[in-house]
Each structure stands twice: as structure tokens, then as C-alpha cells.
Design an enzyme around this catalytic site. Structure first.
Site, PDB file in Angstrom:
ATOM      1  N   ASN A   1       0.980  -0.758   0.230  1.00 37.37           N
ATOM      2  CA  ASN A   1       0.262   0.081  -0.191  1.00 37.37           C
ATOM      3  C   ASN A   1       1.186   1.001  -0.070  1.00 37.37           C
ATOM      4  O   ASN A   1       1.577   1.419   1.137  1.00 37.37           O
ATOM      5  CB  ASN A   1      -0.697   0.059   1.165  1.00 37.37           C
ATOM      6  CG  ASN A   1      -1.567   0.909   1.256  1.00 37.37           C
ATOM      7  OD1 ASN A   1      -2.133   2.491   0.427  1.00 37.37           O
ATOM      8  ND2 ASN A   1      -2.371   1.064   2.415  1.00 37.37           N
ATOM      9  N   TRP A   2       1.091   1.778  -1.107  1.00 36.97           N
ATOM     10  CA  TRP A   2       1.910   3.088  -1.002  1.00 36.97           C
ATOM     11  C   TRP A   2       1.602   4.527  -0.629  1.00 36.97           C
ATOM     12  O   TRP A   2       2.587   4.928  -0.246  1.00 36.97           O
ATOM     13  CB  TRP A   2       2.681   2.908  -2.549  1.00 36.97           C
ATOM     14  CG  TRP A   2       2.819   2.081  -3.843  1.00 36.97           C
ATOM     15  CD1 TRP A   2       3.656   0.499  -3.171  1.00 36.97           C
ATOM     16  CD2 TRP A   2       3.700   2.447  -4.751  1.00 36.97           C
ATOM     17  NE1 TRP A   2       4.335  -0.230  -3.733  1.00 36.97           N
ATOM     18  CE2 TRP A   2       4.211   0.932  -4.744  1.00 36.97           C
ATOM     19  CE3 TRP A   2       4.177   2.906  -6.096  1.00 36.97           C
ATOM     20  CZ2 TRP A   2       4.628   0.509  -6.250  1.00 36.97           C
ATOM     21  CZ3 TRP A   2       4.100   3.111  -6.765  1.00 36.97           C
ATOM     22  CH2 TRP A   2       5.054   1.261  -7.258  1.00 36.97           C
ATOM     23  N   LYS A   3       0.368   4.222  -0.261  1.00 41.94           N
ATOM     24  CA  LYS A   3      -0.229   5.400   0.330  1.00 41.94           C
ATOM     25  C   LYS A   3       0.289   6.516  -0.924  1.00 41.94           C
ATOM     26  O   LYS A   3       0.103   6.079  -1.734  1.00 41.94           O
ATOM     27  CB  LYS A   3       0.081   5.392   1.650  1.00 41.94           C
ATOM     28  CG  LYS A   3      -0.652   4.298   2.461  1.00 41.94           C
ATOM     29  CD  LYS A   3       0.249   4.544   4.004  1.00 41.94           C
ATOM     30  CE  LYS A   3      -0.358   3.421   4.895  1.00 41.94           C
ATOM     31  NZ  LYS A   3      -0.139   3.487   6.303  1.00 41.94           N
TER      32      LYS A   3
ATOM     33  N   HIS B   1      -9.148   1.400   5.005  1.00 42.66           N
ATOM     34  CA  HIS B   1      -8.376   2.049   5.209  1.00 42.66           C
ATOM     35  C   HIS B   1      -8.718   2.899   6.528  1.00 42.66           C
ATOM     36  O   HIS B   1      -9.209   3.813   6.344  1.00 42.66           O
ATOM     37  CB  HIS B   1      -7.707   2.166   4.255  1.00 42.66           C
ATOM     38  CG  HIS B   1      -5.936   2.000   5.464  1.00 42.66           C
ATOM     39  ND1 HIS B   1      -5.197   3.349   6.174  1.00 42.66           N
ATOM     40  CD2 HIS B   1      -4.798   0.987   4.975  1.00 42.66           C
ATOM     41  CE1 HIS B   1      -4.356   2.728   6.457  1.00 42.66           C
ATOM     42  NE2 HIS B   1      -3.791   1.662   5.868  1.00 42.66           N
TER      43      HIS B   1
ATOM     44  N   GLU C   1      -6.344   5.261   7.504  1.00 40.51           N
ATOM     45  CA  GLU C   1      -6.633   6.265   7.180  1.00 40.51           C
ATOM     46  C   GLU C   1      -8.044   6.650   6.411  1.00 40.51           C
ATOM     47  O   GLU C   1      -7.857   8.047   6.824  1.00 40.51           O
ATOM     48  CB  GLU C   1      -5.910   6.428   6.480  1.00 40.51           C
ATOM     49  CG  GLU C   1      -3.489   6.436   7.178  1.00 40.51           C
ATOM     50  CD  GLU C   1      -3.259   5.791   6.535  1.00 40.51           C
ATOM     51  OE1 GLU C   1      -2.597   5.291   5.129  1.00 40.51           O
ATOM     52  OE2 GLU C   1      -1.688   5.235   7.249  1.00 40.51           O
TER      53      GLU C   1
ATOM     54  N   GLU D   1      -5.052  -4.972  10.549  1.00 41.39           N
ATOM     55  CA  GLU D   1      -4.661  -3.619  10.636  1.00 41.39           C
ATOM     56  C   GLU D   1      -4.658  -3.035  12.059  1.00 41.39           C
ATOM     57  O   GLU D   1      -5.424  -1.737  12.357  1.00 41.39           O
ATOM     58  CB  GLU D   1      -4.117  -2.607   9.376  1.00 41.39           C
ATOM     59  CG  GLU D   1      -3.830  -3.396   7.972  1.00 41.39           C
ATOM     60  CD  GLU D   1      -3.514  -2.432   6.840  1.00 41.39           C
ATOM     61  OE1 GLU D   1      -2.269  -2.715   6.797  1.00 41.39           O
ATOM     62  OE2 GLU D   1      -4.046  -0.956   6.659  1.00 41.39           O
TER      63      GLU D   1
ATOM     64  N   GLY E   1       2.781   2.933  10.305  1.00 53.53           N
ATOM     65  CA  GLY E   1       3.142   3.426  11.244  1.00 53.53           C
ATOM     66  C   GLY E   1       3.742   3.946  12.472  1.00 53.53           C
ATOM     67  O   GLY E   1       4.474   4.866  11.678  1.00 53.53           O
TER      68      GLY E   1
ATOM     69  N   SER F   1       3.264  -2.410  10.470  1.00 56.05           N
ATOM     70  CA  SER F   1       4.955  -2.243  10.438  1.00 56.05           C
ATOM     71  C   SER F   1       5.397  -3.693  10.042  1.00 56.05           C
ATOM     72  O   SER F   1       6.798  -4.237  11.205  1.00 56.05           O
ATOM     73  CB  SER F   1       5.238  -1.244  12.199  1.00 56.05           C
ATOM     74  OG  SER F   1       5.252  -0.017  12.482  1.00 56.05           O
TER      75      SER F   1
ATOM     76  N   GLY G   1       2.955  -1.256   3.934  1.00 53.12           N
ATOM     77  CA  GLY G   1       2.822   0.203   3.923  1.00 53.12           C
ATOM     78  C   GLY G   1       4.321   0.243   3.818  1.00 53.12           C
ATOM     79  O   GLY G   1       4.744   0.776   3.014  1.00 53.12           O
ATOM     80  N   GLY G   2       4.311   1.169   5.344  1.00 52.78           N
ATOM     81  CA  GLY G   2       6.306   2.052   4.357  1.00 52.78           C
ATOM     82  C   GLY G   2       6.688   1.321   3.859  1.00 52.78           C
ATOM     83  O   GLY G   2       7.983   1.544   3.101  1.00 52.78           O
TER      84      GLY G   2
HETATM   85  P1  PGA Z   1       2.489   0.596   7.816  1.00 48.81           P
HETATM   86  O1  PGA Z   1       1.402   0.069   6.999  1.00 48.81           O
HETATM   87  O2  PGA Z   1       3.333  -0.745   6.941  1.00 48.81           O
HETATM   88  O3  PGA Z   1       3.677   1.534   7.632  1.00 48.81           O
HETATM   89  O4  PGA Z   1       2.728  -0.123   9.216  1.00 48.81           O
HETATM   90  C1  PGA Z   1      -0.205  -0.451   6.811  1.00 48.81           C
HETATM   91  C2  PGA Z   1      -1.381  -0.119   6.291  1.00 48.81           C
HETATM   92  O5  PGA Z   1      -1.226   1.206   6.463  1.00 48.81           O
HETATM   93  O6  PGA Z   1      -1.637  -0.807   5.169  1.00 48.81           O
END
Ligand code: PGA
Length: 256
Positions: free
Chosen positions: A13-15, A100, A102, A172, A178, A217, A238-239
Site C-alpha cells: 500500500n504505497w499510500k 483503510h 486512514e 491492521e 506507521g 509495521s 505500507g512504509g
Molecule cells: P505500515 O502501514 O506498514 O507503514 O505500518 C500499513 C498499512 O497502513 O497498510
């Protein structure tokens, strides 16, 4: 990889990260490192504006393409700024992330809104990745099971267990996203098992086949111990999905 016959998925997930050239370099590096794919599926979810190009970069690779969000609207029309499931299918997406945390916390998405998006994704012939998870306050107050039950239940009660036959769920925990603070394999496994059990009450076969990804994470250093657990069928990353070497390490942790 997770237990049973389920093929693991490792999704990036590149956001809202990257730029055109960077995205192309990342896709090319992943395409070079993914190998045959084999025991696990790799999925990339770039920002909307790079999807069309990404689909072309991914041609003749085993890597699949997904979007990070979608409009809840099923028919084309006067919805400024929205992107439909049909459009995502048109440019080569097979999956769409819905709900998600966010989107839920920063943009006010409700359980009902998430159900509408889940439905819109399936109506376009795509696979929704339904994200669920509790905040730190909810966990500390002992509400994790109730929150996840409510979030999964919104889909289950409205659309039925059948709808989860062509879907993926991602657990999640919001406090792990993050933050560098990963759920322990035990913490994650406990919630994954709960989600599977919720669905099994309605349909044991669908519950057994459902891929439940862990997100929050995940890194090269912790992926293997998470993916080794019975009900963890890969990850939503994500990251660490923005770094080709790191993401490939995670992917290979899922191929066993
Ligand atoms: P993260 O994000 O790996 O940066 O914690 C995961 C996500 O939000 O899908």
C-alpha cells in the site's frame, strides 16, 4: 505462508507516496526480484494517477495491481473527484483496498460507507481488501474484539458470508500502522482467528478459504514470524513496500 491451502498475498500500500519515475523504478525492481511468484501472490497498490502506467510496467510479470480506494457510486455520473470500480477494472486493477484506517479516521469513512465501497468493488468484478482494526485506546480498554466484530459484521450482516468468498480481509491495528510498533505474532493471530471464527458461524468453507492479511509495521525482520502463524495469510505493507529490497524480503518470507 499461512496454514492450509490458502495462498498468501503480500500487498504493498504505497499510500500518497512517490512520483512517476520513482514508481517505475520500484515496479521494475520488484518485477526483477519477484521470480515466478510461486507460493505467494504479490500485489501493488499505487496512487490512482499511476495505476494505468503501473499496469503497463507490470505486463508479463506475476504481480497484480490494486487501488487504495474507490467510489461507492456504482454508475457513472456527476461525482467530481470520484473514481469508479469500473474505471479501476478498465486500467487493469484486480483488487481494491476498502476501509483503510486512514480513510476511516482522516476522511470520516463509516462502516456503512465501507460496505457500500465493498459492494461497488465486487460489482465491478474486483476483489475488495477489507481493512479492520482497533485504535490503541480501544485495545487498552479491552474493546479489540468488539471493534473488529463490528467492522467485519457490517459487511457480513449486510452482504452475507458469500460476499467474503471473493474478498480479502486485512487486520491492521491502528496503533501499529506507521508506528514501528508491530503486533506480536500472538496478538495478530488471536484477532485473525477471531475474524475467521466470525465468518465460520455463517459459512465454514468460506471462512476456511479466506485470506486474512496482517498490516502494521511489517518489515523484512518480522514478516516471517507473523506469516508463520496459522491464520495469517500474508501482509498489507505500507512504509516497507516503498523499498524494493525490503518488500522483496517480506514477499519471500511468505513464499515459505
Ligand atoms: P505500515 O502501514 O506498514 O507503514 O505500518 C500499513 C498499512 O497502513 O497498510
Amino acid at each position: 505462508m499461512g496454514a492450509g491451502m490458502r495462498t498468501s498475498i503480500v500487498a504493498g500500500n504505497w499510500k500518497m507516496n512517490g512520483a512517476f519515475g520513482e514508481s517505475r523504478d520500484l515496479v521494475m525492481a520488484l518485477a526483477a526480484g519477484v521470480g515466478e511468484g510461486g507460493d505467494a501472490e504479490m500485489l501493488l497498490c499505487p496512487p490512482f494517477v499511476y495505476l494505468d502506467a503501473a499496469a503497463r510496467w507490470l505486463e508479463s510479470t506475476p504481480i497484480a495491481l490494486g487501488a487504495q480506494d474507490v467510489s461507492r457510486e456504482g454508475k457513472p455520473g456527476a461525482y467530481t473527484g470520484e473514481v469508479s470500480g469500473a474505471m479501476l477494472a478498465d486500467v487493469g486493477c484486480t483488487h481494491v483496498i476498502v476501509g483503510h484506517s486512514e480513510r476511516r479516521t482522516l476522511y470520516g469513512e463509516t462502516d456503512d460507507g465501507v460496505v457500500a465501497k465493498f459492494r461497488a468493488v465486487q460489482a465491478a468484478g474486483l476483489v475488495p481488501i477489507l481493512c479492520v482494526g482497533e485504535t490503541l485506546a480501544e485495545r487498552e480498554e479491552g474493546h479489540t474484539a468488539a471493534v473488529v466484530t463490528r467492522q467485519v459484521g457490517a459487511v457480513l450482516d449486510t452482504l452475507g458470508a458469500d460476499a467474503l468468498g471473493e474478498a480479502v480481509v486485512a487486520y491492521e491495528p491502528v496503533w501499529a500502522i506507521g508506528t514501528g510498533r508491530t503486533a506480536t505474532p500472538d496478538q495478530a493471530q488471536e484477532v485473525h482467528a477471531l475474524i475467521r471464527a466470525l465468518i465460520a458461524v455463517q459459512d465454514a468453507t468460506i471462512a476456511d478459504g479466506l485470506r486474512i492479511l496482517y498490516g502494521g509495521s511489517v518489515k523484512g525482520a518480522n514478516a516471517a514470524e507473523l506469516f508463520a502463524r496459522e491464520d495469517i495469510d500474508g501482509g498489507l505493507i505500507g512504509g516497507a513496500s516503498l523499498d524494493a529490497a525490503e518488500f522483496l524480503t517480506i514477499f519471500h518470507a511468505a513464499t515459505g
